[in-house]
Design an enzyme around this catalytic site. Structure first.
Site, mmCIF file in Angstrom:
data_model
loop_
_atom_site.group_PDB
_atom_site.id
_atom_site.type_symbol
_atom_site.label_atom_id
_atom_site.label_comp_id
_atom_site.label_asym_id
_atom_site.label_seq_id
_atom_site.Cartn_x
_atom_site.Cartn_y
_atom_site.Cartn_z
ATOM 1 N N ASN A 7 0.858 -1.190 0.000
ATOM 2 C CA ASN A 7 0.000 0.000 0.000
ATOM 3 C C ASN A 7 0.894 1.240 0.000
ATOM 4 O O ASN A 7 1.694 1.429 0.912
ATOM 5 C CB ASN A 7 -0.903 -0.046 1.236
ATOM 6 C CG ASN A 7 -1.844 1.149 1.286
ATOM 7 O OD1 ASN A 7 -1.423 2.280 1.073
ATOM 8 N ND2 ASN A 7 -3.105 0.911 1.571
ATOM 9 N N HIS A 10 0.915 6.172 1.796
ATOM 10 C CA HIS A 10 1.719 7.092 2.611
ATOM 11 C C HIS A 10 2.760 7.860 1.815
ATOM 12 O O HIS A 10 3.236 8.900 2.263
ATOM 13 C CB HIS A 10 2.397 6.338 3.756
ATOM 14 C CG HIS A 10 1.455 6.013 4.865
ATOM 15 N ND1 HIS A 10 0.337 6.761 5.142
ATOM 16 C CD2 HIS A 10 1.467 5.023 5.786
ATOM 17 C CE1 HIS A 10 -0.298 6.237 6.173
ATOM 18 N NE2 HIS A 10 0.366 5.171 6.579
ATOM 19 N N HIS A 43 -5.739 3.633 -1.774
ATOM 20 C CA HIS A 43 -7.083 3.951 -1.303
ATOM 21 C C HIS A 43 -7.420 5.350 -1.796
ATOM 22 O O HIS A 43 -6.794 6.321 -1.376
ATOM 23 C CB HIS A 43 -7.078 3.896 0.235
ATOM 24 C CG HIS A 43 -8.422 4.094 0.869
ATOM 25 N ND1 HIS A 43 -8.616 3.948 2.228
ATOM 26 C CD2 HIS A 43 -9.634 4.417 0.358
ATOM 27 C CE1 HIS A 43 -9.889 4.180 2.507
ATOM 28 N NE2 HIS A 43 -10.521 4.467 1.402
ATOM 29 N N ARG A 45 -9.495 8.007 -1.177
ATOM 30 C CA ARG A 45 -10.445 8.410 -0.129
ATOM 31 C C ARG A 45 -11.330 9.536 -0.633
ATOM 32 O O ARG A 45 -10.940 10.316 -1.496
ATOM 33 C CB ARG A 45 -9.683 8.866 1.121
ATOM 34 C CG ARG A 45 -8.909 7.747 1.806
ATOM 35 C CD ARG A 45 -8.340 8.231 3.132
ATOM 36 N NE ARG A 45 -9.356 8.242 4.156
ATOM 37 C CZ ARG A 45 -9.492 7.303 5.101
ATOM 38 N NH1 ARG A 45 -8.648 6.310 5.175
ATOM 39 N NH2 ARG A 45 -10.464 7.376 5.969
ATOM 40 N N ARG A 49 -7.182 12.738 0.795
ATOM 41 C CA ARG A 49 -6.084 13.209 1.651
ATOM 42 C C ARG A 49 -4.717 12.703 1.186
ATOM 43 O O ARG A 49 -3.715 13.260 1.558
ATOM 44 C CB ARG A 49 -6.333 12.822 3.110
ATOM 45 C CG ARG A 49 -6.197 11.370 3.405
ATOM 46 C CD ARG A 49 -6.259 11.101 4.901
ATOM 47 N NE ARG A 49 -7.618 11.217 5.406
ATOM 48 C CZ ARG A 49 -8.048 10.570 6.493
ATOM 49 N NH1 ARG A 49 -7.216 9.820 7.178
ATOM 50 N NH2 ARG A 49 -9.290 10.681 6.901
ATOM 51 N N GLU A 70 -8.582 0.281 -2.890
ATOM 52 C CA GLU A 70 -9.449 0.321 -1.702
ATOM 53 C C GLU A 70 -10.438 1.457 -1.901
ATOM 54 O O GLU A 70 -10.049 2.568 -2.289
ATOM 55 C CB GLU A 70 -8.629 0.613 -0.449
ATOM 56 C CG GLU A 70 -7.781 -0.530 0.006
ATOM 57 C CD GLU A 70 -7.044 -0.163 1.281
ATOM 58 O OE1 GLU A 70 -7.473 0.755 2.000
ATOM 59 O OE2 GLU A 70 -6.015 -0.786 1.540
ATOM 60 N N THR A 101 -8.189 3.318 8.121
ATOM 61 C CA THR A 101 -9.398 2.487 8.156
ATOM 62 C C THR A 101 -9.458 1.760 9.497
ATOM 63 O O THR A 101 -8.565 0.966 9.798
ATOM 64 C CB THR A 101 -9.358 1.445 7.010
ATOM 65 O OG1 THR A 101 -8.928 2.097 5.824
ATOM 66 C CG2 THR A 101 -10.714 0.824 6.795
ATOM 67 N N GLU A 151 -10.807 -9.610 2.688
ATOM 68 C CA GLU A 151 -9.541 -9.268 3.334
ATOM 69 C C GLU A 151 -9.832 -9.222 4.829
ATOM 70 O O GLU A 151 -10.657 -8.415 5.284
ATOM 71 C CB GLU A 151 -9.005 -7.916 2.839
ATOM 72 C CG GLU A 151 -7.683 -7.564 3.521
ATOM 73 C CD GLU A 151 -7.027 -6.304 2.957
ATOM 74 O OE1 GLU A 151 -7.233 -5.982 1.771
ATOM 75 O OE2 GLU A 151 -6.305 -5.646 3.738
ATOM 76 N N HIS A 191 -3.650 -4.876 7.688
ATOM 77 C CA HIS A 191 -3.816 -3.767 8.625
ATOM 78 C C HIS A 191 -2.960 -3.987 9.869
ATOM 79 O O HIS A 191 -3.149 -4.958 10.597
ATOM 80 C CB HIS A 191 -5.269 -3.526 9.056
ATOM 81 C CG HIS A 191 -5.504 -2.071 9.350
ATOM 82 N ND1 HIS A 191 -5.112 -1.494 10.523
ATOM 83 C CD2 HIS A 191 -6.024 -1.080 8.595
ATOM 84 C CE1 HIS A 191 -5.403 -0.210 10.488
ATOM 85 N NE2 HIS A 191 -5.951 0.077 9.317
HETATM 86 N N1 PXP Z 1 -5.717 -3.263 4.069
HETATM 87 C C1 PXP Z 1 -6.681 -2.306 4.136
HETATM 88 C C2 PXP Z 1 -8.054 -2.661 3.680
HETATM 89 C C3 PXP Z 1 -6.397 -1.011 4.618
HETATM 90 O O1 PXP Z 1 -7.366 -0.089 4.671
HETATM 91 C C4 PXP Z 1 -5.077 -0.714 4.987
HETATM 92 C C5 PXP Z 1 -4.735 0.671 5.444
HETATM 93 O O2 PXP Z 1 -4.801 1.545 4.362
HETATM 94 C C6 PXP Z 1 -4.104 -1.727 4.882
HETATM 95 C C7 PXP Z 1 -4.465 -2.994 4.438
HETATM 96 C C8 PXP Z 1 -2.673 -1.480 5.241
HETATM 97 O O3 PXP Z 1 -2.601 -1.214 6.607
HETATM 98 P P1 PXP Z 1 -1.213 -0.744 7.212
HETATM 99 O O4 PXP Z 1 -0.911 0.593 6.603
HETATM 100 O O5 PXP Z 1 -1.461 -0.701 8.679
HETATM 101 O O6 PXP Z 1 -0.184 -1.770 6.812
#
Ligand code: PXP
Length: 236
Positions: A7, A10, A43, A45, A49, A70, A101, A151, A191
């Site tokens: 992901n 960030h 994602h 959003r 953001r 996402e 999330t 997921e 997550h």
């Molecule tokens: N999976 C989903 C559905 C999420 O919303 C997120 C956070 O954006 C992640 C995985 C990744 O989570 P983390 O950034 O804590 O690794």
């Protein structure tokens, strides 16, 4: 061995802090793929953001592995998804004020709307996954909705690892993964997974893909993105 979805939200968060061009999530996607990522996760959003519509368009064109979007059930976002056609759409709950999330999707409460959105996405050739808590009823409802994948939310497990009492949450994830597979669902998880807590989850029988963001991007600050992705790949 599960696949690794990285992901890159960030990277865009950092760029948006200055509203300039760097760092570019598109460049990050290329580095992640070259370093062993099996898919890229972003994602879009509702408040934009981090990832912007333009990022998504460029990512759709350059991602060579798989693009997992996402998204919430918001009409405007669903329209964009149908237009961009990611390989997979992971439907997540979304609240404006949250930092990330927070919980799984309430599939029982939103069953009707989820069914509508699933149909639209599937008609556009997009695989559908639902981000849910590792609970029997949510998994059964997801299977009833005919989605391709779920997921499982690993946030409770990750929090328990910090308290050094992960075993109950781990058992729940393992047994719910088996239950979901018995219903024909492909099972992803994510997550809060990091370099310390990911190994037991990666060894759960049949888990298809782990989606990891924060830990990899945070580690990249110190060792570089390529090394951070490779280190995570090795742990899986
Ligand atoms: N999976 C989903 C559905 C999420 O919303 C997120 C956070 O954006 C992640 C995985 C990744 O989570 P983390 O950034 O804590 O690794």
């Amino acid at each position: 061995m599960p696949k690794l979805g990285v992901n890159i939200d960030h990277v865009a968060t950092l760029r948006q802090a200055r509203r300039e061009d760097d760092p570019d999530p598109v460049l990050a996607a290329i580095v992640c793929e070259q370093s062993g990522a099996d898919s890229l996760v972003v994602h879009l959003r509702e408040d934009r953001r981090h990832i912007q519509d333009h990022d998504l368009m460029v990512l759709r064109n350059i991602v060579k592995t798989r693009l997992n979007l996402e998204m919430s059930l918001n009409t405007g976002i669903v329209d964009i998804a149908c237009n961009i056609k990611p390989d997979m759409a992971t439907i997540v709950p979304e609240r404006r004020e949250e930092v990330t999330t927070e919980g799984g999707l309430d599939v029982l409460q939103h069953k009707g709307r989820i069914a509508e959105v699933c149909n639209l996405l599937k008609r556009n050739g997009i695989q559908v996954s639902l981000f849910i808590a590792p609970e029997r009823e949510a998994i059964q409802t997801s299977a009833d909705l005919g989605v391709d994948a779920i997921e499982l939310h690993t946030g409770a497990y990750a929090a328990a690892c910090i308290r050094r009492e992960r075993s109950q949450d781990f058992q729940q994830l393992a047994s719910m993964c088996a239950f979901a597979q018995s219903l024909g669902l492909s099972v992803n998880a994510g997550h809060g997974l990091n370099y310390d807590n990911v190994r037991p989850i990666a060894r759960i029988e049949g888990i298809a893909e782990l989606n990891i963001g924060h830990a990899i991007i945070a580690r990249a600050v110190f060792v570089g993105l390529s090394a951070a992705v490779k280190e995570m790949r090795l742990l899986l």
